[in-house]
Design a protein around this motif. Structure first.
Motif, PDB file in Angstrom:
ATOM      1  N   SER A  57       2.759  14.593 -20.090  1.00 51.94           N
ATOM      2  CA  SER A  57       2.923  15.564 -21.172  1.00 51.94           C
ATOM      3  C   SER A  57       2.744  14.864 -22.494  1.00 51.94           C
ATOM      4  CB  SER A  57       4.308  16.209 -21.115  1.00 51.94           C
ATOM      5  OG  SER A  57       5.288  15.305 -21.588  1.00 51.94           O
ATOM      6  N   GLN A  58       2.634  15.654 -23.566  1.00 51.30           N
ATOM      7  CA  GLN A  58       2.432  15.045 -24.879  1.00 51.30           C
ATOM      8  C   GLN A  58       3.694  14.362 -25.377  1.00 51.30           C
ATOM      9  OE1 GLN A  58       2.189  19.317 -26.715  1.00 51.30           O
ATOM     10  NE2 GLN A  58       2.544  17.907 -28.387  1.00 51.30           N
ATOM     11  N   PHE A  59       4.834  14.634 -24.772  1.00 53.80           N
ATOM     12  CA  PHE A  59       6.088  14.048 -25.221  1.00 53.80           C
ATOM     13  C   PHE A  59       6.484  12.812 -24.403  1.00 53.80           C
ATOM     14  CE2 PHE A  59       6.432  18.642 -26.174  1.00 53.80           C
ATOM     15  CZ  PHE A  59       6.438  18.548 -27.553  1.00 53.80           C
ATOM     16  N   ILE A  60       6.185  12.846 -23.125  1.00 56.24           N
ATOM     17  CA  ILE A  60       6.624  11.768 -22.247  1.00 56.24           C
ATOM     18  C   ILE A  60       5.420  11.229 -21.484  1.00 56.24           C
ATOM     19  CG2 ILE A  60       8.156  11.136 -20.350  1.00 56.24           C
ATOM     20  CD1 ILE A  60       9.808  13.616 -21.053  1.00 56.24           C
ATOM     21  N   THR A  61       5.214   9.939 -21.523  1.00 57.82           N
ATOM     22  CA  THR A  61       4.135   9.338 -20.753  1.00 57.82           C
ATOM     23  C   THR A  61       4.723   8.496 -19.638  1.00 57.82           C
ATOM     24  OG1 THR A  61       4.063   7.481 -22.297  1.00 57.82           O
ATOM     25  CG2 THR A  61       2.487   9.251 -22.658  1.00 57.82           C
ATOM     26  N   HIS A  62       4.194   8.675 -18.448  1.00 50.57           N
ATOM     27  CA  HIS A  62       4.624   7.904 -17.288  1.00 50.57           C
ATOM     28  C   HIS A  62       3.509   6.911 -17.010  1.00 50.57           C
ATOM     29  CE1 HIS A  62       7.958  10.686 -16.450  1.00 50.57           C
ATOM     30  NE2 HIS A  62       7.131  11.558 -16.984  1.00 50.57           N
ATOM     31  N   ASN A  63       3.721   5.694 -17.398  1.00 45.95           N
ATOM     32  CA  ASN A  63       2.655   4.696 -17.378  1.00 45.95           C
ATOM     33  C   ASN A  63       2.703   3.819 -16.153  1.00 45.95           C
ATOM     34  OD1 ASN A  63       1.337   5.153 -19.986  1.00 45.95           O
ATOM     35  ND2 ASN A  63       3.312   4.581 -20.840  1.00 45.95           N
ATOM     36  N   SER A  75       0.828  -1.207   0.000  1.00 43.64           N
ATOM     37  CA  SER A  75       0.000   0.000   0.000  1.00 43.64           C
ATOM     38  C   SER A  75       0.864   1.261   0.000  1.00 43.64           C
ATOM     39  CB  SER A  75      -0.949   0.003   1.207  1.00 43.64           C
ATOM     40  OG  SER A  75      -0.245   0.157   2.427  1.00 43.64           O
ATOM     41  N   HIS A  76       2.017   1.221   0.682  1.00 45.42           N
ATOM     42  CA  HIS A  76       2.929   2.362   0.660  1.00 45.42           C
ATOM     43  C   HIS A  76       3.474   2.579  -0.756  1.00 45.42           C
ATOM     44  CE1 HIS A  76       4.024   3.144   5.130  1.00 45.42           C
ATOM     45  NE2 HIS A  76       2.778   2.720   5.020  1.00 45.42           N
ATOM     46  N   LEU A  77       3.797   1.486  -1.435  1.00 45.44           N
ATOM     47  CA  LEU A  77       4.288   1.601  -2.810  1.00 45.44           C
ATOM     48  C   LEU A  77       3.216   2.188  -3.727  1.00 45.44           C
ATOM     49  CD1 LEU A  77       6.147  -1.828  -3.256  1.00 45.44           C
ATOM     50  CD2 LEU A  77       7.199   0.418  -2.914  1.00 45.44           C
ATOM     51  N   PHE A  78       1.995   1.661  -3.609  1.00 48.34           N
ATOM     52  CA  PHE A  78       0.892   2.154  -4.440  1.00 48.34           C
ATOM     53  C   PHE A  78       0.659   3.647  -4.224  1.00 48.34           C
ATOM     54  CE2 PHE A  78      -0.742  -2.334  -4.493  1.00 48.34           C
ATOM     55  CZ  PHE A  78      -0.692  -2.491  -5.870  1.00 48.34           C
ATOM     56  N   THR A  79       0.566   4.044  -2.971  1.00 46.40           N
ATOM     57  CA  THR A  79       0.249   5.438  -2.657  1.00 46.40           C
ATOM     58  C   THR A  79       1.329   6.375  -3.172  1.00 46.40           C
ATOM     59  OG1 THR A  79      -0.908   4.720  -0.655  1.00 46.40           O
ATOM     60  CG2 THR A  79      -0.332   7.043  -0.807  1.00 46.40           C
ATOM     61  N   ALA A  80       2.580   6.037  -2.895  1.00 50.65           N
ATOM     62  CA  ALA A  80       3.693   6.896  -3.316  1.00 50.65           C
ATOM     63  C   ALA A  80       3.793   6.974  -4.832  1.00 50.65           C
ATOM     64  CB  ALA A  80       4.997   6.367  -2.726  1.00 50.65           C
ATOM     65  N   LEU A  81       3.710   5.821  -5.495  1.00 50.04           N
ATOM     66  CA  LEU A  81       3.860   5.801  -6.946  1.00 50.04           C
ATOM     67  C   LEU A  81       2.764   6.592  -7.634  1.00 50.04           C
ATOM     68  CD1 LEU A  81       5.232   4.861  -9.512  1.00 50.04           C
ATOM     69  CD2 LEU A  81       4.078   2.653  -9.284  1.00 50.04           C
ATOM     70  N   HIS A  82       1.527   6.411  -7.203  1.00 48.67           N
ATOM     71  CA  HIS A  82       0.423   7.120  -7.858  1.00 48.67           C
ATOM     72  C   HIS A  82       0.455   8.614  -7.562  1.00 48.67           C
ATOM     73  CE1 HIS A  82      -1.742   3.854  -9.821  1.00 48.67           C
ATOM     74  NE2 HIS A  82      -1.383   3.101  -8.791  1.00 48.67           N
ATOM     75  N   GLN A  83       0.960   9.015  -6.414  1.00 48.65           N
ATOM     76  CA  GLN A  83       1.139  10.437  -6.149  1.00 48.65           C
ATOM     77  C   GLN A  83       2.142  11.055  -7.112  1.00 48.65           C
ATOM     78  OE1 GLN A  83      -0.414  12.597  -4.104  1.00 48.65           O
ATOM     79  NE2 GLN A  83      -1.819  10.973  -3.480  1.00 48.65           N
ATOM     80  N   VAL A  84       3.219  10.311  -7.392  1.00 47.03           N
ATOM     81  CA  VAL A  84       4.227  10.798  -8.335  1.00 47.03           C
ATOM     82  C   VAL A  84       3.656  10.859  -9.751  1.00 47.03           C
ATOM     83  CG1 VAL A  84       6.446  10.298  -9.429  1.00 47.03           C
ATOM     84  CG2 VAL A  84       6.178   9.992  -6.963  1.00 47.03           C
ATOM     85  N   LEU A  85       2.959   9.813 -10.160  1.00 51.20           N
ATOM     86  CA  LEU A  85       2.447   9.749 -11.530  1.00 51.20           C
ATOM     87  C   LEU A  85       1.422  10.840 -11.808  1.00 51.20           C
ATOM     88  CD1 LEU A  85       2.097   5.889 -12.102  1.00 51.20           C
ATOM     89  CD2 LEU A  85       3.957   7.415 -12.747  1.00 51.20           C
ATOM     90  N   LYS A  86       0.726  11.293 -10.789  1.00 53.56           N
ATOM     91  CA  LYS A  86      -0.248  12.376 -10.963  1.00 53.56           C
ATOM     92  C   LYS A  86       0.409  13.661 -11.467  1.00 53.56           C
ATOM     93  CE  LYS A  86      -3.823  11.233  -7.540  1.00 53.56           C
ATOM     94  NZ  LYS A  86      -4.424  11.670  -6.248  1.00 53.56           N
TER      95      LYS A  86
END
Length: 319
Positions: free
Chosen positions: A218-224, A203-214
């Motif tokens: 951009s139209q040039f770089i996608t963080h998937n 859950s710590h990994l999920f929360t941190a990662l999705h906060q970063v991905l938010k």
């Protein structure tokens, strides 16, 4: 009628094709996916320093190669008749100290070039639990069977993980501004930490990662984000999809998760090439009852034509 929950997936804006250069980093599940990329002959490099489970240790490796900091004698130690490095997997441990340092520094130099030229980096995080060396206060990637009393076990906070992931992105982009990221959380459960502790870790990994991905789009770089953990937990929620330890996905599960990945993260043209390559791989593994027969010789001739056609089209592919 639908008897299972399907995880919705959107196709990426920057899919992988046979001109892509991919680097896979992280846990043992990163190796599972990289083996599929290797089988289908994509240009892929996997965990140059070995399997690494936690975000901070992955960040430390990226930071080292970005700053081009060489491994020196202060980075290695002798234990159980071999030289080790706490930042590196035991696969690289060596009975010769100088050879270990030379190997690690060569890998670091190569990884800088690979990251600079890569089109995609796939990062798989495994756990938020870390071990800290009580003497140096440094987080280690691998304990190398050093007595546990020399480490303290900690759960990384969401804030620490979030900052670590952000640093990993920033350092990688400094080397290669156009690189595409694909992040995932490993579906392997670390129940040695405890069942509740494993859920807390994930859950710590999920929360941190999705906060970063938010914050990155951009139209040039996608963080998937690829939901391998969710696919395992919801679409494959049955122990017949696990290995003997009932913790790791078995080959059927890996094949299924790879299928879901390839449908959304690989170009349609490349899917056709993958089919051709799969046919060649199966043919190469074929063993004839009569190797000298005319029929088998014709089979080998056609096979070589197929191989030549693929290798001419994609020079990096070798069978």
């Amino acid at each position: 009628m639908q008897f299972r929950t399907l995880i919705p997936l959107s196709k990426t804006n920057n899919p992988i094709d046979y001109n892509s250069k991919v680097i896979s980093l992280g846990s043992c599940f990163a190796v599972n996916m990289a083996e599929k990329l290797d089988y289908f002959k994509f240009e892929n490099h996997t965990n140059p320093f070995g399997i690494i489970f936690n975000p901070v240790s992955i960040e430390k490796i990226i930071k080292r190669v970005f700053k081009q900091e060489l491994f020196t004698e202060k980075d290695v130690f002798f234990h159980n008749e071999r030289w080790h490095c706490f930042d590196i997997h035991s696969d690289w441990s060596n009975s010769d100290k100088q050879e270990l340092l030379e190997n690690l520094n060569q890998i670091a130099k190569t990884l800088v070039q690979q990251l600079s030229n890569a089109t995609h980096v796939i990062i798989t995080y495994g756990t938020s639990w870390i071990y800290r060396n009580t003497e140096s206060s440094e987080i280690v990637a691998n304990c190398h069977k050093v007595p546990q009393k020399q480490f303290s076990k900690e759960l990384l906070s969401v804030e620490t993980i979030q900052k670590s992931i952000q640093n990993t992105i920033d350092l990688t982009q400094a080397l290669n501004p156009s690189i595409n990221f694909i992040f995932t959380i490993s579906p392997v459960r670390h129940v040695k930490d405890g069942f509740a502790e494993n859920q807390l870790s994930k859950s710590h990994l999920f929360t941190a990662l999705h906060q970063v991905l938010k914050t990155h789009n951009s139209q040039f770089i996608t963080h998937n984000y690829f939901p391998s953990y969710e696919i395992m937990m919801d679409e494959l929620r049955d122990y017949r999809f696990y290995g003997e330890d009932m913790l790791h996905p078995n080959p059927i599960a890996i094949d299924y998760i790879w299928q879901r990945f390839s449908e959304n993260y690989i170009t349609e043209d490349s899917l056709l090439t993958m089919k051709e390559i799969s046919e060649i791989q199966k043919a190469l593994n074929h063993r004839s009852f009569n190797p000298d027969s005319e029929q088998h010789l014709k089979f080998l001739s056609k096979l070589q034509q197929k191989i030549k056609s693929i290798e001419e089209k994609f020079p990096h592919i070798k069978f």
